[in-house]
Design a protein around this motif. Structure first.
Motif, PDB file in Angstrom:
ATOM      1  N   ASP A 222       0.851  -1.226   0.087  1.00  0.00           N
ATOM      2  CA  ASP A 222       0.010   0.025  -0.023  1.00  0.00           C
ATOM      3  C   ASP A 222       0.833   1.093  -0.103  1.00  0.00           C
ATOM      4  OD1 ASP A 222       0.971  -0.128   2.393  1.00  0.00           O
ATOM      5  OD2 ASP A 222      -0.881  -0.033   3.584  1.00  0.00           O
ATOM      6  N   ASN A 223       1.979   1.061  -0.315  1.00  0.00           N
ATOM      7  CA  ASN A 223       3.089   2.336  -0.369  1.00  0.00           C
ATOM      8  C   ASN A 223       3.136   2.969   1.001  1.00  0.00           C
ATOM      9  OD1 ASN A 223       3.716   1.674  -3.040  1.00  0.00           O
ATOM     10  ND2 ASN A 223       2.191   2.938  -3.733  1.00  0.00           N
ATOM     11  N   THR A 224       2.940   2.465   2.126  1.00  0.00           N
ATOM     12  CA  THR A 224       2.944   3.113   3.555  1.00  0.00           C
ATOM     13  C   THR A 224       4.383   2.864   3.949  1.00  0.00           C
ATOM     14  OG1 THR A 224       2.203   1.346   4.676  1.00  0.00           O
ATOM     15  CG2 THR A 224       0.638   2.963   3.821  1.00  0.00           C
ATOM     16  N   CYS A 225       5.026   3.370   5.040  1.00  0.00           N
ATOM     17  CA  CYS A 225       6.170   3.024   5.577  1.00  0.00           C
ATOM     18  C   CYS A 225       6.010   3.012   7.113  1.00  0.00           C
ATOM     19  CB  CYS A 225       7.159   4.290   5.494  1.00  0.00           C
ATOM     20  SG  CYS A 225       6.443   5.885   6.324  1.00  0.00           S
ATOM     21  N   SER A 226       6.900   2.332   7.820  1.00  0.00           N
ATOM     22  CA  SER A 226       6.739   1.889   9.268  1.00  0.00           C
ATOM     23  C   SER A 226       8.002   2.193   9.891  1.00  0.00           C
ATOM     24  CB  SER A 226       6.647   0.599   9.183  1.00  0.00           C
ATOM     25  OG  SER A 226       7.647  -0.165   8.676  1.00  0.00           O
ATOM     26  N   PHE A 227       7.937   2.521  11.056  1.00  0.00           N
ATOM     27  CA  PHE A 227       9.015   2.525  12.095  1.00  0.00           C
ATOM     28  C   PHE A 227       9.001   1.379  13.107  1.00  0.00           C
ATOM     29  CE2 PHE A 227       8.365   6.711  10.585  1.00  0.00           C
ATOM     30  CZ  PHE A 227       9.593   7.247  10.237  1.00  0.00           C
ATOM     31  N   GLY A 228      10.243   0.844  13.728  1.00  0.00           N
ATOM     32  CA  GLY A 228      10.171  -0.082  14.507  1.00  0.00           C
ATOM     33  C   GLY A 228      11.373  -0.178  15.656  1.00  0.00           C
ATOM     34  N   ASN A 229      11.374  -0.981  16.543  1.00  0.00           N
ATOM     35  CA  ASN A 229      12.336  -1.346  17.495  1.00  0.00           C
ATOM     36  C   ASN A 229      13.267  -2.440  16.922  1.00  0.00           C
ATOM     37  OD1 ASN A 229      13.774  -2.824  19.730  1.00  0.00           O
ATOM     38  ND2 ASN A 229      12.902  -0.588  20.742  1.00  0.00           N
ATOM     39  N   TYR A 230      14.501  -2.106  16.517  1.00  0.00           N
ATOM     40  CA  TYR A 230      15.321  -3.209  16.018  1.00  0.00           C
ATOM     41  C   TYR A 230      15.675  -4.357  17.174  1.00  0.00           C
ATOM     42  CZ  TYR A 230      19.787  -5.347  14.575  1.00  0.00           C
ATOM     43  OH  TYR A 230      20.850  -6.422  14.199  1.00  0.00           O
ATOM     44  N   THR A 231      15.606  -4.180  18.378  1.00  0.00           N
ATOM     45  CA  THR A 231      15.914  -5.171  19.592  1.00  0.00           C
ATOM     46  C   THR A 231      14.514  -6.414  19.403  1.00  0.00           C
ATOM     47  OG1 THR A 231      17.232  -3.846  20.675  1.00  0.00           O
ATOM     48  CG2 THR A 231      16.393  -5.881  21.706  1.00  0.00           C
ATOM     49  N   THR A 232      13.310  -5.692  19.473  1.00  0.00           N
ATOM     50  CA  THR A 232      11.930  -6.532  19.663  1.00  0.00           C
ATOM     51  C   THR A 232      11.561  -7.056  18.247  1.00  0.00           C
ATOM     52  OG1 THR A 232      10.797  -4.390  19.591  1.00  0.00           O
ATOM     53  CG2 THR A 232      11.379  -5.426  21.602  1.00  0.00           C
ATOM     54  N   GLU A 233      12.054  -6.271  16.943  1.00  0.00           N
ATOM     55  CA  GLU A 233      11.957  -6.626  15.717  1.00  0.00           C
ATOM     56  C   GLU A 233      10.320  -6.297  15.447  1.00  0.00           C
ATOM     57  OE1 GLU A 233      13.027 -10.381  14.492  1.00  0.00           O
ATOM     58  OE2 GLU A 233      15.379  -9.845  14.649  1.00  0.00           O
ATOM     59  N   LYS A 234       9.817  -5.180  16.180  1.00  0.00           N
ATOM     60  CA  LYS A 234       8.182  -5.318  16.226  1.00  0.00           C
ATOM     61  C   LYS A 234       8.122  -3.576  15.581  1.00  0.00           C
ATOM     62  CE  LYS A 234       6.672  -8.488  19.383  1.00  0.00           C
ATOM     63  NZ  LYS A 234       5.831  -8.693  20.468  1.00  0.00           N
ATOM     64  N   ASP A 235       7.051  -3.233  14.708  1.00  0.00           N
ATOM     65  CA  ASP A 235       6.846  -1.918  14.400  1.00  0.00           C
ATOM     66  C   ASP A 235       6.100  -1.195  15.450  1.00  0.00           C
ATOM     67  OD1 ASP A 235       7.786  -2.544  11.920  1.00  0.00           O
ATOM     68  OD2 ASP A 235       5.920  -2.804  11.012  1.00  0.00           O
ATOM     69  N   PHE A 236       6.649  -0.128  15.593  1.00  0.00           N
ATOM     70  CA  PHE A 236       5.446   0.653  16.638  1.00  0.00           C
ATOM     71  C   PHE A 236       4.686   1.827  15.817  1.00  0.00           C
ATOM     72  CE2 PHE A 236      10.039   2.604  16.823  1.00  0.00           C
ATOM     73  CZ  PHE A 236       9.787   3.678  16.548  1.00  0.00           C
ATOM     74  N   ALA A 237       4.876   1.994  14.692  1.00  0.00           N
ATOM     75  CA  ALA A 237       4.112   3.160  13.994  1.00  0.00           C
ATOM     76  C   ALA A 237       4.197   2.813  12.561  1.00  0.00           C
ATOM     77  CB  ALA A 237       4.850   4.608  14.182  1.00  0.00           C
ATOM     78  N   VAL A 238       3.267   3.098  11.801  1.00  0.00           N
ATOM     79  CA  VAL A 238       2.889   3.076  10.317  1.00  0.00           C
ATOM     80  C   VAL A 238       2.601   4.718  10.169  1.00  0.00           C
ATOM     81  CG1 VAL A 238       1.568   1.951   8.720  1.00  0.00           C
ATOM     82  CG2 VAL A 238       2.416   0.609  10.516  1.00  0.00           C
ATOM     83  N   TRP A 239       3.022   5.114   8.852  1.00  0.00           N
ATOM     84  CA  TRP A 239       2.898   6.304   8.351  1.00  0.00           C
ATOM     85  C   TRP A 239       2.232   6.386   6.995  1.00  0.00           C
ATOM     86  CZ3 TRP A 239       5.002  10.297   5.044  1.00  0.00           C
ATOM     87  CH2 TRP A 239       4.047  11.311   5.275  1.00  0.00           C
ATOM     88  N   GLU A 240       1.103   6.677   6.591  1.00  0.00           N
ATOM     89  CA  GLU A 240       0.486   6.564   5.308  1.00  0.00           C
ATOM     90  C   GLU A 240       0.625   7.718   4.460  1.00  0.00           C
ATOM     91  OE1 GLU A 240      -3.685   6.314   6.016  1.00  0.00           O
ATOM     92  OE2 GLU A 240      -3.621   4.274   7.044  1.00  0.00           O
ATOM     93  N   GLY A 241       1.117   8.695   4.962  1.00  0.00           N
ATOM     94  CA  GLY A 241       1.634   9.737   3.987  1.00  0.00           C
ATOM     95  C   GLY A 241       2.645   9.721   3.040  1.00  0.00           C
ATOM     96  N   LEU A 242       3.641   8.646   3.097  1.00  0.00           N
ATOM     97  CA  LEU A 242       4.409   8.135   1.848  1.00  0.00           C
ATOM     98  C   LEU A 242       3.757   7.803   0.690  1.00  0.00           C
ATOM     99  CD1 LEU A 242       7.735   8.075   1.604  1.00  0.00           C
ATOM    100  CD2 LEU A 242       7.555   5.725   2.094  1.00  0.00           C
ATOM    101  N   SER A 243       2.686   7.219   0.923  1.00  0.00           N
ATOM    102  CA  SER A 243       1.967   6.595  -0.314  1.00  0.00           C
ATOM    103  C   SER A 243       1.546   7.739  -1.351  1.00  0.00           C
ATOM    104  CB  SER A 243       0.743   6.161   0.140  1.00  0.00           C
ATOM    105  OG  SER A 243      -0.208   6.642   0.717  1.00  0.00           O
ATOM    106  N   ASP A 244       1.533   8.894  -0.914  1.00  0.00           N
ATOM    107  CA  ASP A 244       1.170  10.321  -1.848  1.00  0.00           C
ATOM    108  C   ASP A 244       2.297  10.239  -2.982  1.00  0.00           C
ATOM    109  OD1 ASP A 244      -0.969  10.524  -0.332  1.00  0.00           O
ATOM    110  OD2 ASP A 244      -0.120  12.215   0.770  1.00  0.00           O
ATOM    111  N   TRP A 245       3.559   9.723  -2.669  1.00  0.00           N
ATOM    112  CA  TRP A 245       4.850   9.773  -3.645  1.00  0.00           C
ATOM    113  C   TRP A 245       4.985   8.536  -4.540  1.00  0.00           C
ATOM    114  CZ3 TRP A 245       6.527  14.566  -4.448  1.00  0.00           C
ATOM    115  CH2 TRP A 245       6.039  15.735  -3.434  1.00  0.00           C
ATOM    116  N   GLY A 246       3.768   7.640  -4.497  1.00  0.00           N
ATOM    117  CA  GLY A 246       3.943   6.513  -5.046  1.00  0.00           C
ATOM    118  C   GLY A 246       4.848   5.630  -4.669  1.00  0.00           C
ATOM    119  N   GLU A 247       5.311   4.322  -5.220  1.00  0.00           N
ATOM    120  CA  GLU A 247       6.201   3.643  -4.640  1.00  0.00           C
ATOM    121  C   GLU A 247       7.323   4.005  -4.097  1.00  0.00           C
ATOM    122  OE1 GLU A 247       7.882  -1.152  -5.854  1.00  0.00           O
ATOM    123  OE2 GLU A 247       6.656   0.071  -7.333  1.00  0.00           O
TER     124      GLU A 247
END
Length: 549
Positions: free
Chosen positions: A351-376
């Protein structure tokens, strides 16, 4: 700490600065051999005598300076003061003459010369001629060098095509004539000159030059004995506030300093210790620079680790960070954010979104949809914890301001959209120390962007196909770009230094690349590439460009 870094620290402590041509950083002449086709850094005869000032490098000229000193009576007044040298080793005109081929120094030089360039024979046109003038030929010339001689090839090239005129034999004055051992290559001259500065011989003797310029031989009886005394007006600490109230004297002193330069602040009153006390105590750093064989010279000796560093469950490796204590690895389309490397940024979702996560736990803590406005999104880079750079199918390079605190995304907002490519951007890299972003595209070009101003700098054209990989050498400022099986080496100004078509066929297409960067002057540095056939290969670096196609 390298010899170069130490000298820069001393210059700073002594009040020398790039912001004042009258108090510009001063560096020593290192070499005495500017004629040989091959420079032998193992031979002491290749080097200047660092225990003597420039006025004492030649015995015949040395005797003339001693005679000058003895002929002047110390009671004759300050204008005819007893000293060895009435000129200085560093002044505004010396600095401007060295850098005359670059703006704004060309205009500074013209201003200091009264509105025009000097006659060609008196211009800086040859390294060897400059050494001969300063070391033996000219009684009025005892100049030393400036830091640019050890890191900046640009000042040796007349890239602005200034018309300096012609020598008496009709030879036009253009680029600086280099020693034979530099093979006509300014980049090679800088590399070898820096290697000479960091050599064992200089490391063992540099303290003697420091004594002359910053130390106990700068003033007093030790300076007289070392033939290292200058006109008293060059010593700013010898003029008390009361005497400088005399407007005539003040004007005279300032005139001397403006035209001839001034002595740095004295930092040491006792002999400076040697960096290398004796052969058995050569520092590990310098020994390593000159004697340890890099791992890529003995690839057959490399052994894989018994245990894998990290096993990725979701696809191929995307990034490897070599820390002081461990190695961090992320999957494709993920990158770790400096300086702590404990947060990752991910892209490339359906869906062309992006995410942020913790390297140690390997789990995402945020998803941001604004990146999809700029395509893939096809690629990303991260110079620090507050900035992320993305690019992809939209052809636009986007620079984002990011704020993260305690595994929470506060905001991610567009700082600047950089327009220039006409096809999908396939790779992007960033260098904080050179303040540059470089993007590569399917339009077969790379574009350099200013990281601070966020605007266009220049373009790297002429790739054979889509650009697949980029790397920046933080030490030298060199850039490598890859296109299929082709590899290109560039300067930060966009000058193509070399290119090679690696002979491995389509299966050997280059997917990623990097520089080895232990010491910028080491000729053994290489460019390492990872190819589509699963093989890691190395190509010659800067010093091996003559072996490229």
């Amino acid at each position: 700490m390298s010899n170069f870094e130490y000298l820069m620290h001393l210059n700073t402590l002594a009040g020398r600065t790039y912001n004042d041509l009258m108090q510009y950083p001063v560096f020593p002449w290192i070499l005495a051999d500017y004629e040989s086709k091959t420079l032998d850094l193992a031979s002491p005869t290749s080097f200047r005598d660092l225990s003597k000032p420039m006025g004492a490098q030649n015995e015949k000229r040395k005797e003339k300076f001693i005679q000058r000193y003895n002929e002047v009576d110390s009671n004759d007044g300050e204008l005819s003061a007893q000293c060895h040298y009435c000129t200085h080793y560093s002044s505004a005109i010396i600095v401007a003459s060295y850098l005359v081929r670059m703006e704004p120094f060309s205009q500074t030089f013209i201003s200091l010369q009264g509105g025009s360039f000097d006659v060609p024979e008196r211009m800086f046109f040859s390294i060897q001629k400059e050494w001969e003038s300063a070391s033996k030929d000219n009684m009025s010339d005892v100049r030393e060098l400036i830091p640019e001689f050890f890191y900046l090839p640009d000042f040796l090239i007349n890239s602005n095509n200034f018309e300096f005129g012609c020598m008496q034999d009709g030879t036009p004055l253009g680029d600086v004539v280099l020693p034979a051992w530099a093979k006509g290559d300014p980049q090679e001259f800088i590399r070898m000159h820096r290697e000479a500065l960091e050599s064992d011989y200089v490391s063992a003797n540099l303290h003697l030059w420091i004594d002359l310029i910053f130390g106990y031989k700068q003033q007093g009886s030790a300076a007289v004995e070392a033939l290292n005394t200058f006109h008293p007006y060059f010593y700013t600490d010898k003029h008390d506030a009361e005497s400088m109230k005399n407007p005539l004297k003040k004007s005279t002193v300032l005139g001397y300093i403006s035209n001839f330069g001034q002595i740095p602040k004295q930092l040491f009153t006792k002999p400076h210790p040697s960096r290398v006390l004796h052969k058995s105590s050569i520092s590990r750093e310098m020994t390593g620079a000159n004697h340890i064989v890099p791992f890529f010279f003995k690839l057959d000796k490399l052994k894989p680790s018994v245990q894998p560093i990290k096993e990725l469950m979701h696809g191929p490796v995307g990034q490897i960070i070599c820390g002081e204590r461990d190695i961090l690895v992320t999957a494709k389309n993920k990158l770790l954010m400096p300086p702590l490397w404990n947060t990752y940024f991910g892209w490339g979702y359906y869906d062309n979104t992006c995410s942020f996560g913790n390297y140690t736990t390997e789990k995402d803590f945020a998803v941001w949809e604004g990146l999809s406005d700029w395509g893939e999104a096809m690629c990303a880079a991260c110079p620090n914890s507050n900035v992320i750079i993305t690019a992809g199918s939209s052809t636009v390079v986007c620079v984002w301001d990011v704020s993260i605190s305690k595994d929470k995304l506060k905001y991610m907002k567009l700082k600047q959209a950089l327009y220039g490519h006409i096809d999908t951007v396939t790779c992007v890299v960033v260098s904080k120390c050179h303040s540059v972003i470089i993007s590569g595209s399917q339009d077969q070009t790379c574009i350099l962007w200013d990281l601070e101003e966020l605007n266009y700098i220049t373009q790297l054209p002429g790739h054979s196909s889509s650009v697949t990989a980029l790397a920046i050498n933080d030490l030298t400022g060199e850039i490598v770009s890859c296109s299929g099986t082709n590899l290109y080496l560039w300067t930060m100004k966009g000058q193509l230094l070399a290119s090679v078509n690696t002979p491995y066929g389509p299966e050997g297409s280059i997917l990623c690349c990097c520089f080895t960067q232990k010491y910028e002057w080491d000729s053994r540095n290489v460019i390492i590439t990872g190819c589509a056939d699963g093989i890691v290969r190395s190509a010659p670096g800067r010093a091996g460009r003559d072996t490229w196609c």
